[in-house]
Design a protein around this motif. Sequence first.
Motif, short mmCIF file in Angstrom:
data_model
loop_
_atom_site.label_atom_id
_atom_site.label_comp_id
_atom_site.label_asym_id
_atom_site.label_seq_id
_atom_site.Cartn_x
_atom_site.Cartn_y
_atom_site.Cartn_z
N GLN A 202 0.83 -1.20 0.00
CA GLN A 202 0.00 0.00 0.00
C GLN A 202 0.87 1.25 0.00
O GLN A 202 0.58 2.23 -0.72
N HIS A 203 1.94 1.21 0.80
CA HIS A 203 2.86 2.35 0.87
C HIS A 203 3.54 2.58 -0.48
O HIS A 203 3.65 3.73 -0.94
N GLU A 204 3.98 1.49 -1.12
CA GLU A 204 4.63 1.61 -2.42
C GLU A 204 3.67 2.13 -3.48
O GLU A 204 4.05 2.92 -4.36
N GLU A 205 2.41 1.69 -3.39
CA GLU A 205 1.40 2.17 -4.34
C GLU A 205 1.17 3.67 -4.17
O GLU A 205 1.08 4.42 -5.15
N LYS A 210 2.24 9.20 -5.93
CA LYS A 210 2.86 10.50 -5.63
C LYS A 210 3.87 10.87 -6.70
O LYS A 210 3.94 12.01 -7.16
N ARG A 211 4.69 9.87 -7.10
CA ARG A 211 5.71 10.12 -8.13
C ARG A 211 5.07 10.50 -9.46
O ARG A 211 5.53 11.41 -10.16
N LYS A 212 3.99 9.79 -9.84
CA LYS A 212 3.29 10.09 -11.09
C LYS A 212 2.70 11.49 -11.07
O LYS A 212 2.80 12.24 -12.04
N VAL A 213 2.07 11.82 -9.94
CA VAL A 213 1.48 13.16 -9.79
C VAL A 213 2.55 14.23 -9.86
O VAL A 213 2.39 15.26 -10.53
N GLN A 214 3.67 13.97 -9.14
CA GLN A 214 4.77 14.93 -9.14
C GLN A 214 5.36 15.09 -10.53
O GLN A 214 5.74 16.20 -10.95
#
Length: 255
Positions: A202-205, A210-214
């Motif tokens: 869940q944390h990795e997801e 977050k990375r995609k949004v960033q």
Amino acid sequence: MKEGDKCMELEFDDQTLTEKQNMWKTFNDERTDFWISFAFILLESIIPGLAIWILVGNDFTTTMKNNLPSPILGYVILIGISYLIYTGLVTFFCYKMKWHRADNFTYSLTFTCIFITITLIGYGLSNSTMFLVVKFIIVILVAIVCITGAVFMTYLAKNSEIKMQQKFQENYAAWKAGAELKPGLVKKLVKYDKKQQALLAQHEEIESIKRKVQKKINAKLILEEEEKHIKIAKIDKRLELKEEKKRAKDKKIKF
């Protein structure tokens, strides 16, 4: 003592102090929500305490003390002891069921001791003005002593919980390393491991999202910056054209 040994001792003392500070911070942070705590204190201490005070106390005309066998005070003391045992057992059961945390031991046991004190001193002191003040002082003193003792018991319960968690983590590390443990413990560790893996996934997801949004935000910022530079370049070009036209016009006027 060598200088190196002194440094190691100081470092160990600092580490121990830090661990104790972290433990107390965790202890203070992990408190039961007020309304949940209050609801359980009503069940564990206040409601039964009020019932005992009203029903077998000597301060109310509606008392049922005369229905008790002789000696009445002896049976009232026995009821008080039973009430204290009830509070301890019910609070411990609710704590083990994780319905509330260890801090409820402090409040429930303190209220129980206060109600037992109020009930018993009613048999020794009347409700005249002077004795009411004496009763109040006695109750305050009992409350201070009980709070101190209950806080210590709460600390012991929390310390025991921390040690159990540490032991569990040690067993978990040993199990992950391939050590053979009791089947019952292994079952708990497998369940815990699955939960940890689910939390990690869940944390990795979440981190991936977050990375995609960033990445989208950065791309948008870069695009906006490029558009800004293009607009500035166009404005500069227009200003240069205006300046050239102005200079050309000035030259014509001179000739």
